[in-house]
Motif scaffolding. Sequence first.
Motif, short mmCIF file in Angstrom:
data_model
loop_
_atom_site.label_atom_id
_atom_site.label_comp_id
_atom_site.label_asym_id
_atom_site.label_seq_id
_atom_site.Cartn_x
_atom_site.Cartn_y
_atom_site.Cartn_z
N GLY A 10 0.84 -1.19 0.00
CA GLY A 10 0.00 0.00 0.00
C GLY A 10 0.88 1.25 0.00
N GLY A 11 0.59 2.20 0.87
CA GLY A 11 1.36 3.45 0.91
C GLY A 11 2.50 3.41 1.89
N ALA A 12 2.81 2.27 2.47
CA ALA A 12 3.84 2.17 3.50
C ALA A 12 5.24 2.03 2.92
N THR A 13 5.40 2.12 1.61
CA THR A 13 6.72 1.92 1.03
C THR A 13 7.68 3.05 1.38
N LYS A 14 7.17 4.23 1.65
CA LYS A 14 8.05 5.33 2.01
C LYS A 14 8.74 5.02 3.33
N ASP A 15 7.98 4.56 4.29
CA ASP A 15 8.54 4.22 5.59
C ASP A 15 9.43 2.99 5.49
N MET A 16 9.03 2.02 4.66
CA MET A 16 9.82 0.79 4.50
C MET A 16 11.17 1.11 3.88
N GLY A 17 11.17 2.03 2.94
CA GLY A 17 12.42 2.41 2.30
C GLY A 17 13.38 3.03 3.29
N LYS A 18 12.85 3.82 4.20
CA LYS A 18 13.70 4.43 5.23
C LYS A 18 14.25 3.36 6.16
N MET A 19 13.42 2.40 6.55
CA MET A 19 13.84 1.36 7.48
C MET A 19 14.87 0.43 6.85
N LEU A 20 14.73 0.16 5.59
CA LEU A 20 15.65 -0.76 4.92
C LEU A 20 16.94 -0.07 4.50
N GLY A 21 17.03 1.24 4.72
CA GLY A 21 18.27 1.94 4.41
C GLY A 21 18.28 2.54 3.03
N GLY A 22 17.21 2.49 2.34
CA GLY A 22 17.14 3.07 1.01
C GLY A 22 16.98 4.58 1.10
N GLU A 23 17.15 5.22 -0.01
CA GLU A 23 17.00 6.67 -0.03
C GLU A 23 15.53 7.03 0.05
N GLU A 24 15.28 8.04 0.83
CA GLU A 24 13.90 8.49 0.93
C GLU A 24 13.61 9.41 -0.25
N GLU A 25 12.40 9.44 -0.65
CA GLU A 25 12.01 10.28 -1.76
C GLU A 25 11.95 11.72 -1.29
N LYS A 26 12.60 12.57 -2.00
CA LYS A 26 12.64 13.98 -1.61
C LYS A 26 11.62 14.75 -2.44
N ASP A 27 10.88 15.59 -1.74
CA ASP A 27 9.90 16.42 -2.42
C ASP A 27 10.64 17.65 -2.95
N PRO A 28 10.62 17.88 -4.24
CA PRO A 28 11.38 19.02 -4.80
C PRO A 28 10.83 20.37 -4.34
N ASP A 29 9.58 20.41 -3.98
CA ASP A 29 8.98 21.67 -3.56
C ASP A 29 8.98 21.84 -2.04
N ALA A 30 9.56 20.90 -1.29
CA ALA A 30 9.49 20.94 0.18
C ALA A 30 10.17 22.20 0.74
N GLN A 31 11.33 22.53 0.20
CA GLN A 31 12.03 23.70 0.72
C GLN A 31 11.26 24.98 0.37
N LYS A 32 10.71 25.03 -0.80
CA LYS A 32 9.92 26.20 -1.21
C LYS A 32 8.69 26.35 -0.33
N LYS A 33 8.02 25.23 -0.03
CA LYS A 33 6.84 25.26 0.83
C LYS A 33 7.21 25.71 2.25
N GLU A 34 8.34 25.22 2.74
CA GLU A 34 8.79 25.61 4.08
C GLU A 34 9.09 27.11 4.15
N GLU A 35 9.74 27.64 3.11
CA GLU A 35 10.01 29.08 3.08
C GLU A 35 8.71 29.89 3.05
N GLU A 36 7.75 29.43 2.27
CA GLU A 36 6.46 30.11 2.22
C GLU A 36 5.75 30.07 3.57
N ARG A 37 5.85 28.93 4.24
CA ARG A 37 5.23 28.78 5.55
C ARG A 37 5.89 29.73 6.56
N GLN A 38 7.23 29.80 6.53
CA GLN A 38 7.95 30.69 7.44
C GLN A 38 7.60 32.16 7.16
N GLU A 39 7.50 32.50 5.89
CA GLU A 39 7.13 33.88 5.51
C GLU A 39 5.71 34.20 5.99
#
Length: 134
Positions: A10-39
């Motif tokens: 199901g949707g648990a692959t993100k967490d499984m990837g982290k637990m198994l040592g794989g790279e987590e998927e990075k949201d390209p807009d995460a930093q932009k969203k965080e800056e907007e939230r801070q502003e």
Amino acid sequence: MDFVMKQALGGATKDMGKMLGGEEEKDPDAQKKEEERQEALRQQEEERKAKHARMEAEREKVRQQIRDKYGLKKKEEKEAEEKAALEQPCEGSLTRPKKAIPAGCGDEEDEDEESILDTVLKYLPGPLQDMFKK
């Protein structure tokens, strides 16, 4: 293979990837969203402070109207006047500091004690006056 794994878990692959040592998927807009939230947070804080300043200015205006109506003074003004009064001793004032009393004026304690005793004796009846004078 990834498709089958995602479908099975199901949707648990993100967490499984982290637990198994794989790279987590990075949201390209995460930093932009965080800056907007801070502003947005900074902007809300500025608006809150501006609103508070306006309300306090209105309150001070009402306070000043009341002071004017009843002839009251601000606390700071009262303190400043009291401080100035203490710093400037007046001639013949009862509140002047002891250093300002001229030498020879009230320094002799014996005369003060005798004069107080004489004053008390004046108000006693005759027989008691004679008893205390002996």
